[in-house]
Design a protein around this motif. Structure first.
Motif, mmCIF file in Angstrom:
data_model
loop_
_atom_site.group_PDB
_atom_site.id
_atom_site.type_symbol
_atom_site.label_atom_id
_atom_site.label_comp_id
_atom_site.label_asym_id
_atom_site.label_seq_id
_atom_site.Cartn_x
_atom_site.Cartn_y
_atom_site.Cartn_z
ATOM 1 N N LYS A 213 0.832 -1.207 0.000
ATOM 2 C CA LYS A 213 0.000 0.000 0.000
ATOM 3 C C LYS A 213 0.868 1.259 0.000
ATOM 4 C CE LYS A 213 -3.918 -2.041 2.512
ATOM 5 N NZ LYS A 213 -4.656 -2.036 3.799
ATOM 6 N N THR A 218 -3.696 0.920 -4.155
ATOM 7 C CA THR A 218 -4.839 0.928 -3.243
ATOM 8 C C THR A 218 -5.934 -0.052 -3.636
ATOM 9 O OG1 THR A 218 -5.809 2.767 -4.497
ATOM 10 C CG2 THR A 218 -4.450 3.332 -2.581
ATOM 11 N N HIS A 219 -5.990 -0.447 -4.905
ATOM 12 C CA HIS A 219 -7.039 -1.365 -5.354
ATOM 13 C C HIS A 219 -6.780 -2.759 -4.786
ATOM 14 C CE1 HIS A 219 -9.543 -3.808 -8.041
ATOM 15 N NE2 HIS A 219 -10.250 -2.698 -8.216
ATOM 16 N N ASN A 221 -7.510 -5.856 -5.666
ATOM 17 C CA ASN A 221 -6.984 -6.897 -6.550
ATOM 18 C C ASN A 221 -5.504 -6.676 -6.859
ATOM 19 O OD1 ASN A 221 -9.424 -8.258 -6.674
ATOM 20 N ND2 ASN A 221 -10.115 -7.158 -8.504
ATOM 21 N N LYS A 222 -5.112 -5.408 -7.025
ATOM 22 C CA LYS A 222 -3.710 -5.100 -7.301
ATOM 23 C C LYS A 222 -2.841 -5.349 -6.076
ATOM 24 C CE LYS A 222 -4.403 -1.771 -11.060
ATOM 25 N NZ LYS A 222 -4.160 -0.384 -11.539
ATOM 26 N N LYS A 446 -12.705 -5.480 1.949
ATOM 27 C CA LYS A 446 -11.659 -4.971 1.082
ATOM 28 C C LYS A 446 -11.585 -3.457 1.234
ATOM 29 C CE LYS A 446 -12.089 -8.586 -2.460
ATOM 30 N NZ LYS A 446 -12.278 -8.842 -3.909
#
Length: 447
Positions: A213, A218-219, A221-222, A446
């Motif tokens: 992070k 921030t996503h 899945n990424k 999430k």
């Protein structure tokens, strides 16, 4: 794959690459004889594969394992995490850093492993730990950032020279307990428990996620993808080192008399093999250099663990100050380290034989819950049963109380009796959950 992913991957590698873990692969290689490959691959499964899976599963919820375990049971979450932190902290991992350092430095250099020598060494060792941890600053991180690459370069040089010096026929005489490929696999599987890395992954996972992070990702899945790639980088590096050291140990021939002498003097065989490889490969200087680097690397590991455990306990039980926890855990570690390396390892086996099956079950159940709608009771039932069976199995195996039905459990002879039970009661848990209308399926948060 960007530069940050490589940095996080090698950071994770450094977190798992405890100098104490180096003693297990060569020892397993020596013991396994002709069953080396099933043994070392099983060791890699629990010593590398499960920690990797543990880190990845920890990235499934934004609160990490604290969030996932709270969904199973808040009370269980606290109890289990306390056990985890004590295990990778003052009860086993921290004392092991001191006793490993002693056997890698004082024993080969001064040719003694007396109780007095160990006492003097650990007094100095833990006074340094206490000073660094009570006054936390970036000194330990900076020292670690230098020592870890230096240790890695030293080990790689030793591996290359070891391949040159020990490329002949492997040790043909397998130790007791290695009678087939399957027993070799089971011995390697349970030896992997001793690294403690799978349970450490439960504590480390959020560190990795936060590091990802911090790079600006921030996503969800990424974050998961980058965590997976970083974990694979660490796993590949660990696999190379573990297999290489195990292979060298497998090609070293120690006479039964020498092994008996080492055991009689309570000297760890793994540390002896490592110092022997260093000494033969690079002379006396090589043996001393390896010992000093390992000792300093162990010191930084011990400091990191003391700080992590003290901070965790101060967070959940804030009545005591952070410094008080540092002092308490340092004293406990000092006392246990003076039992000697072999004693620390022996004491850890029953606890790890209970904690590991439960930890593996939890990791797999959390992963399964991401694929199948799962109510809390579907996880609570198998975890409870595996916990009970693991405790009873250890009580029986250690001879504290004879429970004859334990011997009749499937895979008991391979120390895997908990696994079929985990599968059966997971199925039962999902069936029971279908009739529990008051519970809703678990939802992992999430970002």
């Amino acid at each position: 794959m960007n530069k940050n992913t490589w940095i996080i991957g090698f950071t994770l590698f450094a977190m798992f690459f405890g100098a104490g873990n180096l003693i297990f692969p060569p020892s397993l290689g020596l013991d396994s004889g002709e069953y080396f490959w099933p043994a070392i691959l099983a060791f890699a499964l629990t010593g590398i594969g499960l920690p990797l899976l543990g880190v990845i599963v920890g990235a499934l919820d934004k609160q990490g394992y604290i969030g996932s375990l709270n969904k199973i049971s808040p009370k269980f979450s606290i109890v289990f995490l306390i056990i985890i932190y004590l295990t990778i902290g003052p009860l086993f991992a921290i004392p092991r850093t001191a006793s490993t350092s002693f056997e890698m430095t004082v024993t080969p250099i001064a040719h003694t492993n007396s109780s007095l020598a160990l006492f003097i060494f650990t007094v100095i060792y833990f006074l340094i730990v206490l000073y660094l941890c009570i006054n936390p600053n970036k000194m330990v991180d900076r020292i670690g950032s230098i020592l870890t690459p230096l240790l890695l370069i030293t080990i790689l040089a030793m591996i290359v020279k070891g391949f040159m010096d020990y490329h002949g026929n492997p040790s043909s005489q397998a130790a007791e307990g290695f009678t087939s490929n399957f027993t070799g696999f089971s011995q390697g599987f349970t030896n992997g428990y001793l690294t403690m890395d799978a349970i450490a992954a439960i504590a480390f996972s959020m560190i990795v996620v936060n590091a990802v992070k911090a790079t600006g990702i921030t996503h969800a899945n990424k974050i998961f993808k980058q965590t997976l790639i970083a974990g694979l980088i660490a796993a590949i590096a660990l696999l190379f080192i573990y297999v290489s050291l195990g292979f060298i140990g497998n090609h070293m021939n120690l006479s039964s008399g020498k092994i008996a002498s080492l055991k009689a003097n309570d000297q760890n065989i793994g540390t002896y093999l490592l110092t022997t490889v260093a000494s033969i490969g690079f002379g006396t200087f090589g043996k001393y250099l390896l010992g000093i680097i390992v000792a300093l690397a162990c010191l930084t590991t011990a400091c990191g663990l003391v700080v992590a455990v003290a901070e965790y306990f101060h967070r959940i039980f804030p009545k005591l100050s952070y410094k008080a926890y540092v002092i308490i855990f340092t004293i406990i570690s000092f006392i246990l380290a003076n039992q000697g390396l072999n004693s620390v390892i022996t004491m850890s086996v029953p606890v790890l034989s209970i904690v590991y099956p439960v930890a593996i079950t939890i990791i797999l159940l959390i992963l399964l819950a991401r694929l199948i709608p799962t109510k809390p009771i579907a996880q609570q039932i198998p975890i409870a049963i595996v916990s009970i069976i693991s405790v009873l199995s250890v009580i029986h195996t250690q001879g504290w109380l004879k429970l004859n039905f334990i011997d009749s459990l499937p895979l008991k002879q391979y120390s895997l009796e908990w696994f079929p039970i985990a599968v059966i009661f997971t199925i039962i848990g999902y069936i029971v959950a279908a009739f529990v209308k008051k519970q809703s399926p678990i939802v992992y948060e999430k970002e």
